[in-house]
Design a protein around this motif. Structure first.
Motif, PDB file in Angstrom:
ATOM      1  N   MET A 186       0.882  -1.258  -0.171  1.00 46.79           N
ATOM      2  CA  MET A 186       0.033  -0.278   0.074  1.00 46.79           C
ATOM      3  C   MET A 186       0.820   1.133  -0.025  1.00 46.79           C
ATOM      4  O   MET A 186       0.521   2.353  -0.781  1.00 46.79           O
ATOM      5  CB  MET A 186      -1.080  -0.145   1.062  1.00 46.79           C
ATOM      6  N   SER A 187       1.923   1.288   0.674  1.00 45.49           N
ATOM      7  CA  SER A 187       2.854   2.286   0.628  1.00 45.49           C
ATOM      8  C   SER A 187       3.282   2.647  -0.741  1.00 45.49           C
ATOM      9  O   SER A 187       3.431   3.790  -0.902  1.00 45.49           O
ATOM     10  CB  SER A 187       4.127   2.142   1.475  1.00 45.49           C
ATOM     11  N   SER A 188       3.712   1.629  -1.579  1.00 45.99           N
ATOM     12  CA  SER A 188       4.033   1.978  -2.900  1.00 45.99           C
ATOM     13  C   SER A 188       3.001   2.410  -3.816  1.00 45.99           C
ATOM     14  O   SER A 188       3.212   3.418  -4.619  1.00 45.99           O
ATOM     15  CB  SER A 188       4.408   0.366  -3.365  1.00 45.99           C
ATOM     16  N   GLU A 189       1.706   1.862  -3.477  1.00 46.90           N
ATOM     17  CA  GLU A 189       0.510   2.507  -4.053  1.00 46.90           C
ATOM     18  C   GLU A 189       0.494   3.798  -4.068  1.00 46.90           C
ATOM     19  O   GLU A 189      -0.055   4.499  -4.678  1.00 46.90           O
ATOM     20  CB  GLU A 189      -0.741   1.670  -3.458  1.00 46.90           C
ATOM     21  N   LEU A 190       0.430   4.324  -2.719  1.00 48.76           N
ATOM     22  CA  LEU A 190       0.427   5.690  -2.235  1.00 48.76           C
ATOM     23  C   LEU A 190       1.380   6.501  -2.697  1.00 48.76           C
ATOM     24  O   LEU A 190       1.394   7.712  -2.805  1.00 48.76           O
ATOM     25  CB  LEU A 190      -0.043   6.017  -0.747  1.00 48.76           C
ATOM     26  N   GLY A 191       2.637   5.863  -3.174  1.00 46.52           N
ATOM     27  CA  GLY A 191       4.006   6.708  -3.684  1.00 46.52           C
ATOM     28  C   GLY A 191       4.565   7.314  -2.570  1.00 46.52           C
ATOM     29  O   GLY A 191       5.496   8.152  -2.600  1.00 46.52           O
ATOM     30  N   ARG A 195      -6.667   0.685   4.429  1.00 52.46           N
ATOM     31  CA  ARG A 195      -7.317   1.610   4.822  1.00 52.46           C
ATOM     32  C   ARG A 195      -6.473   2.445   6.025  1.00 52.46           C
ATOM     33  O   ARG A 195      -6.925   3.533   5.822  1.00 52.46           O
ATOM     34  CB  ARG A 195      -8.712   0.931   5.450  1.00 52.46           C
ATOM     35  N   SER A 196      -6.153   1.907   6.984  1.00 49.04           N
ATOM     36  CA  SER A 196      -5.341   2.498   7.959  1.00 49.04           C
ATOM     37  C   SER A 196      -4.243   3.347   7.239  1.00 49.04           C
ATOM     38  O   SER A 196      -3.805   4.416   7.649  1.00 49.04           O
ATOM     39  CB  SER A 196      -4.715   1.587   9.005  1.00 49.04           C
ATOM     40  N   LEU A 197      -3.545   2.910   6.336  1.00 52.94           N
ATOM     41  CA  LEU A 197      -2.281   3.707   5.696  1.00 52.94           C
ATOM     42  C   LEU A 197      -2.781   4.915   5.006  1.00 52.94           C
ATOM     43  O   LEU A 197      -2.099   5.907   5.309  1.00 52.94           O
ATOM     44  CB  LEU A 197      -1.364   2.666   4.672  1.00 52.94           C
ATOM     45  N   TYR A 198      -3.859   4.569   4.173  1.00 53.11           N
ATOM     46  CA  TYR A 198      -4.523   5.812   3.362  1.00 53.11           C
ATOM     47  C   TYR A 198      -4.823   7.043   4.487  1.00 53.11           C
ATOM     48  O   TYR A 198      -4.913   8.230   4.131  1.00 53.11           O
ATOM     49  CB  TYR A 198      -5.138   5.616   2.237  1.00 53.11           C
ATOM     50  N   ARG A 199      -5.558   6.594   5.485  1.00 54.89           N
ATOM     51  CA  ARG A 199      -6.179   7.495   6.400  1.00 54.89           C
ATOM     52  C   ARG A 199      -4.936   8.299   7.209  1.00 54.89           C
ATOM     53  O   ARG A 199      -5.225   9.315   7.636  1.00 54.89           O
ATOM     54  CB  ARG A 199      -7.103   6.933   7.284  1.00 54.89           C
TER      55      ARG A 199
END
Length: 328
Positions: free
Chosen positions: A198-203, A236-240
């Motif tokens: 998810m970190s990679s997806e969020l850049g 969910r927690s990472l993007y929030r």
């Protein structure tokens, strides 16, 4: 991942290792296999692994969700149909069995099959033969069947809801997937894996990791939705959180958790004009504490988390309102 590479199964627990050993042992055999497990445990990943570890790995791997189609549509999807078989059938359609010839067909949620479709499937397993809908020509195929369900099929067979003879043919061997709660050693491994993705997806430049508080919450949560629920919670927690340079210190396990949910009458109690401000606030605090405990099976750690409180904050509020003696 290319078309001839199965997805990775993440984990180091003994429960997962034992299952993968069983998969490796049975995969080369040209026999039907039943994959049993709760939702979110990875039944489709096991079916893929069975296919790619077999001699059929270069042939088609097709899948169908039997619970997502009506009886007539499932029949047509599996066995195909001839022109004129029903209204709108204007051309020949090859079903999944034909298209999976010499490969593997994964039948997910197969306990939802009607008795009529079960009977056709039984004949195909026994003789390798079937007819398309509206057809008169008997066709032969060589397909390995991997079937999956979260139901207890022997019980359904005893109740007459599933053919016992079909169950006998399908259950050459049964692979039962362990739920995530039986794979405690894998929870943090999986959480980190999903966090990195998810970190990679969020850049983000890198995955900042989880705080000790969040790691403890992850280990204590029951994860009734298994790996799928864990994946959703981490992403969910990472993007929030949205703070790439700080360890994630808040895990959102329940996206519905809110005192202001529509239709939740308990969340907005009627005001009592005879009470002062402090007493009104106290009433709301008691309501929220009791509701959080009820929704989390009286588990104080999870109840605190659902209210975005630390365990010590939650315990102090219980003492403040004299609720500790009611918690078993």
């Amino acid at each position: 991942m290319n078309e001839h590479t199965p997805q990775r199964l993440i984990g180091e627990s003994s429960a997962l290792s034992d299952l993968l050993d069983q998969v490796s042992q049975v995969a080369p055999l040209n026999r039907p296999i039943l994959v049993i497990g709760e939702r979110g445990t990875g039944k489709e990943l096991i079916a893929e692994r069975l296919h790619f570890l077999s001699q059929r790995w270069q042939q088609p791997f097709l899948k169908v969700n039997c619970g997502a189609l009506s009886d007539s549509l499932l029949d047509a999807d599996l066995f195909g149909y001839e022109p004129g078989a029903f209204t709108g059938a204007t051309r020949l359609h090859k079903g999944r069995f034909e298209r999976a010839h010499e490969g593997t067909l994964f039948l997910d949620e197969m306990s939802n099959m009607s008795q009529a479709v079960q009977e056709k499937l039984l004949r195909l397993i026994e003789y390798g033969e079937f007819e398309r809908l509206g057809g008169q020509t008997t066709l032969r195929v060589d397909v390995r069947i991997v079937a999956a369900t979260n139901e207890h099929l022997p019980d359904l067979a005893r109740k007459g809801r599933f053919r016992a003879d079909l169950l006998d043919r399908l259950a050459f061997d049964v692979l039962t997937l362990p739920p995530l709660r039986a794979r405690q050693d894998d929870i943090l491994i999986l959480a980190e894996h999903f966090g990195i993705q998810m970190s990679s997806e969020l850049g983000w430049p890198m995955f900042p990791g989880f705080s000790d508080r969040v790691l403890e919450q992850l280990c204590q949560h029951p994860f009734r939705g298994n790996v799928r629920e864990l994946k959703n919670a981490v992403e969910r927690s990472l993007y929030r959180w949205n703070q790439p340079d700080k360890a994630i210190d808040h895990i959102v396990l329940d996206p519905f958790a809110s005192p202001w949910q529509p239709g939740n009458r308990e969340a907005t109690p009627d005001l009592d004009d005879t009470l002062g401000f402090a007493d009104q606030v106290a009433r709301l605090e008691v309501l929220l504490l009791q509701r959080a405990l009820d929704q989390n099976d009286r588990h104080q750690g999870r109840a605190a988390e659902s209210l975005d409180l630390s365990y010590h904050q939650f315990r102090n509020l219980l003492r403040k309102h004299n609720l500790t003696t009611r918690q078993a």
